[in-house]
Design an enzyme around this catalytic site. Structure first.
Site, PDB file in Angstrom:
ATOM      1  N   LYS A   6       0.888  -1.160   0.000  1.00 33.72           N
ATOM      2  CA  LYS A   6       0.000   0.000   0.000  1.00 33.72           C
ATOM      3  C   LYS A   6       0.930   1.214   0.000  1.00 33.72           C
ATOM      4  CE  LYS A   6      -4.249   1.268   2.395  1.00 33.72           C
ATOM      5  NZ  LYS A   6      -5.125   0.727   1.358  1.00 33.72           N
ATOM      6  N   CYS A   9      -3.304   9.260  -6.800  1.00 32.58           N
ATOM      7  CA  CYS A   9      -4.394   8.920  -5.884  1.00 32.58           C
ATOM      8  C   CYS A   9      -5.355  10.109  -5.775  1.00 32.58           C
ATOM      9  CB  CYS A   9      -3.882   8.571  -4.491  1.00 32.58           C
ATOM     10  SG  CYS A   9      -5.234   8.186  -3.365  1.00 32.58           S
ATOM     11  N   GLY A  28     -10.782  -2.564 -13.078  1.00 31.09           N
ATOM     12  CA  GLY A  28     -11.926  -3.387 -13.449  1.00 31.09           C
ATOM     13  C   GLY A  28     -11.637  -4.801 -13.878  1.00 31.09           C
TER      14      GLY A  28
END
Lengths: 292, 262
Positions: free
Chosen positions: A33, A118, A231
């Protein structure tokens, strides 16, 4: 890489629970992360909400800071026989370089990913929306890096190919895209935004066509390898991404839907290659561009 | 036996109460044989083409290893739970678990339970454990109305004393279950108090814990993406330092003094 499947940054962690579902050593690569210089608590809840075929998250990347990461988390990631990507984000160009320098000095990991995109960081820019700024940032990071650099881009720009080309000419060794797309959900019963941070980043199958198009555009503009994400939820979506130009695919939301999904995808890709008598997945990369 | 991802659970029985409560018994050998009270499962109906992809978290209300089943109590509130209402015995569902940290040890000899509505499901398995260990279980069960006393029949079996309160007085005491709790505590002692289903109750338990009246524990529920500590969605603010716990990874049961109830 043993195979072209890896987690998207921030969507998979090796812990006592996920180890029950998946052997991290079987993935194509591992990634942390995104780590910041200092401790960050993340955003106020609610942080996540499901929308049609996707999720909005405003987690805000909690981080224990680079020093803790280098001391503990990185060692854990490097204990598997798998390439490790270290994802970093800074509050300034100088801070990006500082973090890249610190990771390089540690002598662990195989790649450094610059999280330039981000959408959930209040105080920071989406670096990947300004080609000049991005060029400068990547160039300086590249200068101090001992490892190949991956630039993680945002689809929220008018010309993604231009941005990717800027990253490549600044020395990026790889392009990763797409990050989540800024969105909002209103809680109609409370008559206000649902998420604690008001807006969030949209991911999941809802954004696949946006991601495939972005990969397609970037493939035409750069010659460095592309990690495609956004996706991926089954074999078909992974193949679309690869045929559009991705050399590897990263799984995000689907790690939440099924923590065993990535290994299944690896098996399904293997079977697809066998059934179609393809010796190497690289034969499929960018195939949709050929003969147009 | 090791899971390779989500599994398929088969519904053994499913009853719908008053249109909005589902009482479901699910056969899943792995979960039924390994779950500990306090753990939870993630569930979704099988429709892969459905626009809702995430599984939803549900507390395991009963663990029945001998039947290889578990019980889940669900309150219908959204599209996913709406879909669950249409399920029938024999249908399969997508399920993942057991998740979260169970409670392995219940402190003391007298366990208090303060629950509201469908939140009672979370504490039921633990109350049954306490009973099986010959502890005394004192339950304070609250609901808006008699129809919302979902799960109360299971507490009848495992509670030594069962206090019921409804907002409208349709069953038991009319008013706040905490009145009954405070009255009880004037005369008797409970060693630990577990709560779920109401933020007001959670604040009360925190308060009693802070005053050292009893050891307080909160079963927390938050919006959850993965249930396995990776999405960082189910955050709850830490009391003693900056930052958040994750309900799935660090809970779902927390000592009352550890978390801030907003």
């Amino acid at each position: 890489m043993k195979n072209p499947v890896l987690p998207a940054s921030g969507t998979f962690e090796i812990n006592e629970m996920t180890k029950n579902y998946l052997d991290p050593g079987k993935l194509g690569a591992l990634i942390n992360k995104t780590v910041f210089k200092n401790f960050r608590p993340g955003n106020d809840p609610p942080r996540i909400v499901e929308t049609s075929c996707g999720i909005l998250n405003s987690v805000g990347i909690p981080s224990k800071g680079i020093e803790y990461f280098l001391e503990y988390d990185l060692k854990k990631l490097c204990s598997y026989d798998v390439p490790v990507i270290v994802s970093v984000a800074g509050a300034s160009i100088e801070e990006f370089s500082e973090l890249v320098g610190m990771v390089s000095e540690r002598g662990m990991g195989n790649f450094i990913e610059l999280d330039l995109s981000c959408p959930n960081l209040e105080e920071e820019k989406i670096w990947a929306t300004d080609a000049n700024l991005l060029f400068d940032l990547v160039k300086k990071a590249k200068k101090v890096s001992a490892l190949p650099i991956i630039a993680k881009l945002s689809p929220q720009v008018s010309d993604i190919a231009e941005i990717a080309a800027a990253a490549e000419s600044a020395g990026a060794d790889m392009i990763a895209l797409i990050n989540t797309i800024k969105g909002m959900k209103i809680d109609i019963s409370k008559r206000k935004p649902f998420l604690g941070n008001l807006s969030g980043g949209l991911s999941g199958p809802a954004i696949l066509p946006i991601a495939v198009y972005a990969v397609w555009e970037v493939y035409e503009a750069v010659s460095v390898p592309i990690i495609g994400m956004g996706g991926i939820s089954n074999l078909e979506s992974a193949l679309e991404m690869i045929m559009a130009g991705a050399s590897a695919v990263a799984v995000g939301m689907y790690n939440f839907v099924d923590p065993g999904f990535m290994l299944r995808l690896i098996d399904e890709l293997d079977n697809y290659l066998l059934e179609n008598k393809i010796t190497n997945i690289s034969e499929l990369v960018g195939l949709a561009h050929k003969g147009r | 036996m090791k899971p390779q991802g989500n599994s398929r659970g088969r519904i053994v029985s499913l009853k719908v109460h008053k249109d909005i409560y589902i009482d479901m018994e699910i056969r899943d050998q792995l979960i039924a044989s390994t779950a500990v009270p306090g753990q939870f499962v993630m569930i979704r109906t099988l429709q892969e083409a459905n626009e809702h992809l995430l599984l939803r978290p549900f507390d395991i209300a009963q663990i029945m290893p001998e039947k290889q089943t578990l019980r889940v109590l669900v309150k219908v509130k959204g599209t996913v739970t709406e879909g669950m209402r249409k399920l029938r015995a024999g249908d399969e569902i997508t399920i993942r678990g057991p998740l979260g940290n169970g409670v392995r040890e219940i402190p003391g000899n007298t366990m208090g339970v303060l629950v509201r509505g469908a939140g009672s499901a979370a504490v039921l398995a633990l109350a049954e454990k306490a009973k099986s260990e010959n502890k005394t279980v004192i339950t304070f069960f609250s609901a808006s109305t008699e129809d919302a006393l979902i799960g109360v029949k299971y507490f009848e079996n495992c509670s030594d004393v069962l206090h019921i309160a409804t907002d409208d007085g349709s069953r038991g005491y009319r008013g706040d279950a905490r009145d009954l709790l405070h009255d009880y505590l004037k005369e008797k002692r409970i060693d630990c108090l577990y709560t779920c289903g109401s933020r007001r109750f959670a604040r009360t338990v925190k308060d009693l814990d802070a005053k050292k009246v009893t050891k307080g524990y909160l079963f927390l529920e938050e919006y959850m993406g993965c249930g396995v500590g990776t999405c960082h969605g189910c955050a709850v603010r830490k009391e003693k330092e900056d930052g958040y716990y994750l309900v799935c990874q660090d809970g779902p049961v927390f000592p009352a003094s550890e978390v801030i109830i907003e």
